[in-house]
Write a protein that holds these residues in place. Structure first.
Motif: not given
Length: 748
Positions: A681-695
């Motif tokens: 599976e090809t995937l990336s992992v992202l994170g956010s503190t507000d569920n709007n802006t992800y890094s």
């Protein structure tokens, strides 16, 4: 059906689909319903309704024996769980016996038994203390069915049937003993014995042509297909019937049964050996099949092969009556024009899938006074695929031990009736009766008009769904893929010893679709394991004259899923008693016989300081397929899984950790079963503190899941603070969707 584990093309038949009905993850944090239910001893032949059968049934555990008791047990994939009454008798070694004392005259017997896997042999028979020459032939060849592509299934279908004529007429009080002697099989488990006074063989009708006159071999040595088809053609052209005399006839190919009457000397005398007898996409009708037996050689379930007594159409105004069907995949899988078909007075035993399925466009079909036992899927089903099943009736049937689905299931359709049936001992992945908008395939026609469910008796029905540890009710109304808003009238229902709940209202696909228009008038429930009403989706129903005694936990469980949806409205009319209280803790499932918790929890669980930060927390997705919802990826169970919408990359799966936490590592899992082929599976992992802006915590890459190494992938990420952690999946070499069974997040 669930074949997502495999990389091959999906199977041709959708019969397997019915078994996942109701299998949603209703509460991700809920504990499993694991306590053992108590087991009643009521026989399906000791109540009113059901089929009028020509035999008297005797339970082995109620007979004289020096064998060992087996059960009672509801545990999936045990021999006792598939026995009538969840009990049987094990004979292990020479001299072990079970002896029945007759309460009605008989000259023949059919025995439901189990042998160890791979075994075969005989069981000796004694009448009034004297050993007779006939022996009961037994084999495990048609038992131990494995369907690894069906989520939640385990090895099942443990029992088979064997029958013999006793060679004498026995009076009331006669004793018939089944015993293991020298030369017999070394071990056998006996469930029930159906003793019968079989009438003599019928004579050929005056206006008939015998298949033997065209070369059919009544010894079963040579193939008789050509002789049968020749006789059918002659009978049609001359306006006569086809006659099957006493004998065994082998048919290696299908026969053309359209617009003709085919009659046997009786289903103990005229025996056809065929695993694929009738298969026709259309027929002109007036096909009449009477009084013979069809024995197949189906020992596995292959949904790409039509291994059935009847597949397709018999045409309008046809009749199937007095047929004994055994060891087929399905008894009758009916498509096309079968309008006003009557299926009555038949025995359908030991099918590896459905007993009978009206697969769309059926109108005015009557299925009545049939006995069905040991089906590997729904015993009787209406499935409104393509065109609705309309105005059909399942009535006065007796159904025992469907071991992977429901006794009776109505999937969509209009103005259909289920009345005066007796259903007993359902096993995993099903209940007694399901009224459902589960589509499986398209084009599907949801429920409409008036659905009448009246006068049915459900004994020990309902089961623990193994996919989620989630109980399924004895009578289930399910807005699986579509809301239900039509008139559903449920009346005069008797529940006896339901292991979990009696009525269940659920949206099995996890969507929370509403259920409205249901009226329940008149029901008695005795010794129910958990609750009388199990409501898990918004909507309403009105209950009058519903009485319960001996309920194990409390009156109702009313916890909708998803949890932000309103509760189900239970409108209580007059005459209700014994089920007033409500389960007060939606974070747990009622346990059989547990009673009600005294106080509900006042605070939600706290986020762990270490370990898996994601388990039990809210999860969401951009889309999911069928019952494979986001919550499955955070439930702590690697055997359940999330699957995104198919053929729609990219797809995302997000978990809310409840507060900002340091995220340093992600562990992803797929089910550990070897049925899951390796995939990347090809995937990336992202994170956010507000569920709007992800890094981005980890850039897109391919990760290989291999069952040889536990189907587990560990992804270190650059430590960062995040409350929301997201996987974005853009490819999967094993299936055209994202698939994750466990999404674990760790701080380091």
């Amino acid at each position: 059906m669930d074949n997502r584990r495999r990389s091959t093309a999906w199977l041709a038949s959708a019969t397997a689909a019915a078994v996942v009905a109701g299998g949603l993850a209703l509460a991700v944090t809920a504990q499993s319903a694991s306590a053992a239910p108590s087991v009643s001893t009521v026989s399906p032949f000791a109540v009113s309704g059901g089929a009028s059968v020509p035999f008297t049934e005797y339970e082995a555990e109620a007979a004289a024996t020096n064998g060992s008791a087996v059960g009672p047990d509801y545990t999936q994939s045990t021999v006792a769980s598939e026995a009538s009454g969840r009990r049987a008798v094990s004979l292990n070694g020479q001299g072990k016996y079970v002896e029945f004392t007759l309460t009605a005259p008989a000259n023949a017997v059919d025995v439901a038994y189990n042998l160890p896997r791979g075994a075969s042999g005989t069981v000796s028979v004694y009448v009034n203390g004297t050993k007779i020459s006939q022996k009961l032939a037994v084999t495990a060849q048609y038992s131990y069915v494995d369907t690894s592509w069906i989520a939640g299934s385990k090895t099942h279908h443990f029992f088979d049937d064997s029958r013999i004529k006793l060679g004498q007429n026995l009076a009331v009080g006669a004793k018939v003993k089944l015993q293991l002697d020298a030369g017999d099989t070394g071990q056998a488990t006996i469930d029930v014995a159906d003793f019968e006074q079989v009438a003599g063989a019928a004579s050929a009708p005056a206006n008939s042509i015998s298949v033997v006159s065209n070369g059919a071999d009544a010894t079963g040595s040579a193939d008789s297909t050509s002789a049968f088809n020749t006789t059918i053609a002659q009978a049609k052209s001359q306006g006569k019937e086809v006659w099957i005399p006493s004998g065994d006839f082998k048919l290696g190919s299908t026969i053309q049964a359209d617009g003709v009457t085919i009659r046997g000397a009786g289903n103990w005398y005229s025996v056809l050996h065929s695993s694929h007898l009738i298969d026709q996409t259309s027929a002109s009708g007036n096909t009449k099949l009477y009084d013979f037996a069809v024995f197949g050689e189906v020992s596995v379930r292959n949904d790409g092969s039509p291994d059935s007594f009847v597949t397709g159409s018999l045409g309008p105004n046809s009749v199937v009556s007095g047929i004994w069907v055994q060891r087929e995949k399905c008894g009758l899988w009916l498509t096309g024009n079968n309008n006003n078909l009557v299926v009555q007075n038949n025995r359908i035993l030991g099918t590896t899938a459905d007993g009978l399925n009206l697969d769309g466009s059926a109108n005015g079909v009557q299925v009545k006074n049939n006995f069905l036992r040991n089906q590997g899927d729904d015993s009787l089903a209406m499935w409104s695929l393509g065109a609705p099943d309309t105005g059909n009736t399942f009535s006065n049937n007796t159904i025992v031990q469907p071991n992977l689905a429901n006794g009776i299931a109505i999937y969509g359709g209009s103005n259909n009736t289920v009345s005066n049936n007796v259903i007993a001992d359902t096993n995993a992945l099903g209940g007694g009766i399901a009224i459902s908008n589960q589509a499986f395939l398209q084009p599907f026609n949801p429920l409409s008009g008036t659905v009448t469910v009246s006068g049915n008796t459900l004994i020990r029905t309902g089961a623990l769904n193994p996919n989620w540890g989630h109980p399924m009710g004895a009578l289930r109304v399910d807005s699986y893929d579509y809301a239900i808003n039509n008139d559903i009238r449920i009346s005069n229902t008797t529940f006896i010893g339901s292991p979990y709940s009696d009525f269940e209202f659920v949206s099995g696909g996890g969507h929370g679709y509403t259920i409205n228009g249901v009226t329940v008038s008149g029901a008695t429930a005795s010794n129910t394991g958990t609750v009388v009403v199990q409501a898990e989706t918004p909507g309403s129903a009105t209950f009058t004259n519903v009485t319960a005694t001996g309920t194990g936990a409390t009156g109702t469980y009313n916890c909708s899923y998803p949890a932000n949806l309103p509760a189900f409205t239970i409108n209580r009319g007059a005459g209700n008693s014994g089920w007033d209280s409500n389960w007060n803790d939606c974070s747990t499932w009622p346990q059989p016989g547990s009673g009600n918790p005294t106080t509900p929890p006042t605070t939600p669980p706290t986020t762990p300081a270490s370990g898996n930060l994601a388990q039990g927390h809210p999860a969401s997705d951009t889309g999911h397929s069928d019952v494979y919802v986001a919550g499955n990826a955070v439930d702590g169970n690697a055997n359940s899984y999330w699957e995104s919408t198919n053929n729609a990359f990219p797809q995302s799966l997000t978990v809310d950790l409840g507060a900002a936490r340091t995220v340093g590592r992600v562990v992803l899992k797929l089910p550990p079963a070897t049925a899951w082929a390796p995939r990347t599976e090809t995937l990336s992992v992202l994170g956010s503190t507000d569920n709007n802006t992800y890094s981005t915590l980890k850039s897109s890459a391919g990760y290989t899941f291999n069952p040889a190494s536990g189907n587990t992938v560990t992804i270190p990420v650059t430590p960062a603070s995040a409350r929301y952690v997201r996987l974005t999946i853009t490819g999967n070499t094993g299936w055209p969707a994202g698939q994750i069974s466990e999404f674990e997040v760790y701080s380091s």
